[in-house]
Design an enzyme around this catalytic site. Structure first.
Site, PDB file in Angstrom:
ATOM      1  N   CYS B 252       0.863  -1.181   0.000  1.00  0.00           N
ATOM      2  CA  CYS B 252       0.000   0.000   0.000  1.00  0.00           C
ATOM      3  C   CYS B 252       0.894   1.224   0.000  1.00  0.00           C
ATOM      4  O   CYS B 252       1.607   1.477  -0.955  1.00  0.00           O
ATOM      5  CB  CYS B 252      -0.980  -0.024   1.168  1.00  0.00           C
ATOM      6  SG  CYS B 252      -0.240  -0.127   2.795  1.00  0.00           S
ATOM      7  N   ARG B 257      -2.277  -0.845   5.493  1.00  0.00           N
ATOM      8  CA  ARG B 257      -3.480  -1.354   4.836  1.00  0.00           C
ATOM      9  C   ARG B 257      -3.202  -2.718   4.198  1.00  0.00           C
ATOM     10  O   ARG B 257      -4.059  -3.594   4.152  1.00  0.00           O
ATOM     11  CB  ARG B 257      -3.971  -0.370   3.764  1.00  0.00           C
ATOM     12  CG  ARG B 257      -4.606   0.886   4.329  1.00  0.00           C
ATOM     13  CD  ARG B 257      -4.937   1.888   3.225  1.00  0.00           C
ATOM     14  NE  ARG B 257      -3.756   2.526   2.663  1.00  0.00           N
ATOM     15  CZ  ARG B 257      -3.759   3.366   1.626  1.00  0.00           C
ATOM     16  NH1 ARG B 257      -4.899   3.651   1.020  1.00  0.00           N
ATOM     17  NH2 ARG B 257      -2.650   3.915   1.193  1.00  0.00           N
TER      18      ARG B 257
END
Lengths: 158, 297
Positions: B252, B257
């Site tokens: 990410c 994430r």
């Protein structure tokens, strides 16, 4: 601060907050930052009903909005003698951001335009918070201060 | 001593049901006094370093991704000595069951779980739905910080290779399955940072050549819990054509994430080799002469 470098002093109220933080351990600094977060006043109705009047500080990890008012100091006064009022809004899920706002509000609200503009840009680094919250997170407070000064300049024509 | 797994029926479909607990299960462990013992420690891991202090699950202890899990100087995770100290002072032993929860749909909880896995801590689980679900259900929140009795945690050498990819690994991996979990605007190259996070930007926009765009949030339901196994298979297997035997890299912006997606692929769908590229776009998008793909306008 590097030895020998001249340090621009903080305004009295902000300096007092810095000294209070300096006297504490990293853990207790977080507790004090939480007190500032808890104590951040609600927006007055003239702003809470008019979100479009607030400026968004994009650099904060969580949404923070602020607005500056410059109160006229009367005809005889220069623009630099006018009083600055600060208003902030950030959600309860963003206590760090709220805490930064609380420090700036307590330290700067009610000062004159000249005093706010004289606040050194490195002021956010003088609370011993880098160690407690990490330097990356402190950038949000740097951005708040620079946006406050920009609005003060704009609204006071100083 | 490990604590019995949550037998919740939703979880039994997943490849590794023992990696999740429900809010109801945790409430039960609070009621029977297991939380905060040597057997079970609950950790809160948030993006906001003060959120825990505003109120947290009773008995939970704070762990911060920045100040506890990242090395203060090098861009890297803490070493074995520091990890042992961080866990030991939280009352965690090598055989303690650890349940982690946090804000933002468990991004930082998944990130912490992934770091725990670098040190091969065996029994570490996520609270499905995280902090938001616990709060939404009106469950108890307190500001009281528990005093944990320090425990000896052994110094374990971090083993990065199985689940962590570095830039050179990713360069060598181009052409094999890669999942970009950022927002569509970041993937296309339109945005140089995640919406609302400009301080973590990059010099160049776009994605690593050949990466598929599967935003992390697609794995989460409205309430922040993980989607059912069938729904997850529809996304990652049917739609994206990935197979559990694939060698997959996820990335990410700074690796938080993608920890969420790493958790989904590894523990919920049973993929055998998923590595998280934690350098992610803040490294790749700033690196000199690495290939980048940008979506045609």
């Amino acid at each position: 601060m590097t030895a020998g470098q001249v340090t621009v002093p903080l305004p009295a109220a902000l300096d007092e907050i810095a000294q209070d933080f300096a006297a504490l351990s990293a853990r207790d600094r977080l507790t004090m930052l939480l007190d500032f977060s808890d104590g951040l006043p609600e927006l007055p109705q003239r702003y809470s009903a008019h979100a479009e009047l607030l400026e968004r500080v994009d650099e904060c990890q969580s949404p923070l909005f602020l607005v500056v008012e410059v109160e006229s100091a009367g005809d005889a006064a220069t623009p630099k003698e006018a009083t600055v009022r600060l208003f902030f809004q950030a959600p309860p899920e963003a206590p760090t951001t709220r805490g930064f706002a609380g420090i700036l509000r307590e330290g700067l609200d009610g000062l004159t335009v000249g005093e706010v503009l004289a606040v050194p840009d490195d002021a956010p680094y003088r609370f011993g918070l880098a160690e407690a919250v990490s330097p990356l997170r402190l950038r949000g407070m740097v951005a708040m201060l620079s946006r406050i000064k920009r609005q003060v300049r704009l609204k006071s024509a100083a | 001593m490990a604590v019995a797994v949550d037998a919740n029926r939703k979880f039994t479909d997943y490849a590794h049901p023992e990696r999740l607990v429900s809010t109801g299960w945790l409430a039960g462990r609070l009621a029977d006094g297991t939380v905060g013992t040597r057997n079970l420690v609950v950790l809160e891991s948030d993006e906001d370093v003060l959120l825990y202090d505003t109120g947290h699950i009773p008995g939970a202890v704070k762990i911060d991704w920045h100040t506890d899990l990242n090395d203060p100087v090098t861009r890297d995770y803490v070493n074995g000595e520091r990890f042992a100290q961080v866990l030991g002072e939280r009352g965690i032993g090598r055989d303690t069951t650890v349940v982690i929860y946090g804000d933002k749909s468990n991004w930082w909880a998944a990130y912490a779980l992934w770091v725990f896995t670098l040190f091969a801590h065996e029994d570490v689980r996520l609270l499905d739905g995280g902090r938001a679900k616990w709060v939404a259900e009106g469950r108890e929140i307190t500001r009281e910080v528990p005093s944990q009795l320090p425990v000896d945690y052994p110094v374990v050498e971090r083993n990065d290779a199985p689940i962590r990819a570095f830039k050179d690994d990713v360069l060598a991996h181009i052409g094999q399955p890669m999942v970009d979990v950022r927002s569509p605007g970041e993937f296309s190259g339109e945005l140089l940072h995640m919406p609302d996070y400009p301080q973590e930007g990059a010099m160049r926009g776009g994605h690593i050549p050949g990466a598929r765009s599967v935003p992390w949030a697609r794995a989460a339901a409205e309430d922040g819990t993980f989607k059912s196994r069938a729904d997850l298979e529809a996304i990652y297997l049917t739609e994206q054509g990935l197979a559990p035997s694939d060698d997959v890299v996820a990335y990410c912006r700074i690796g938080e994430r993608s920890s969420h997606t790493w958790f989904v692929l590894t523990h919920l769908l049973g993929f055998e080799k998923v590595r998280n590229y934690d350098g992610s776009w803040t490294e790749w998008g700033n690196a000199v002469r690495v290939p980048i793909e940008v979506d045609a306008k």
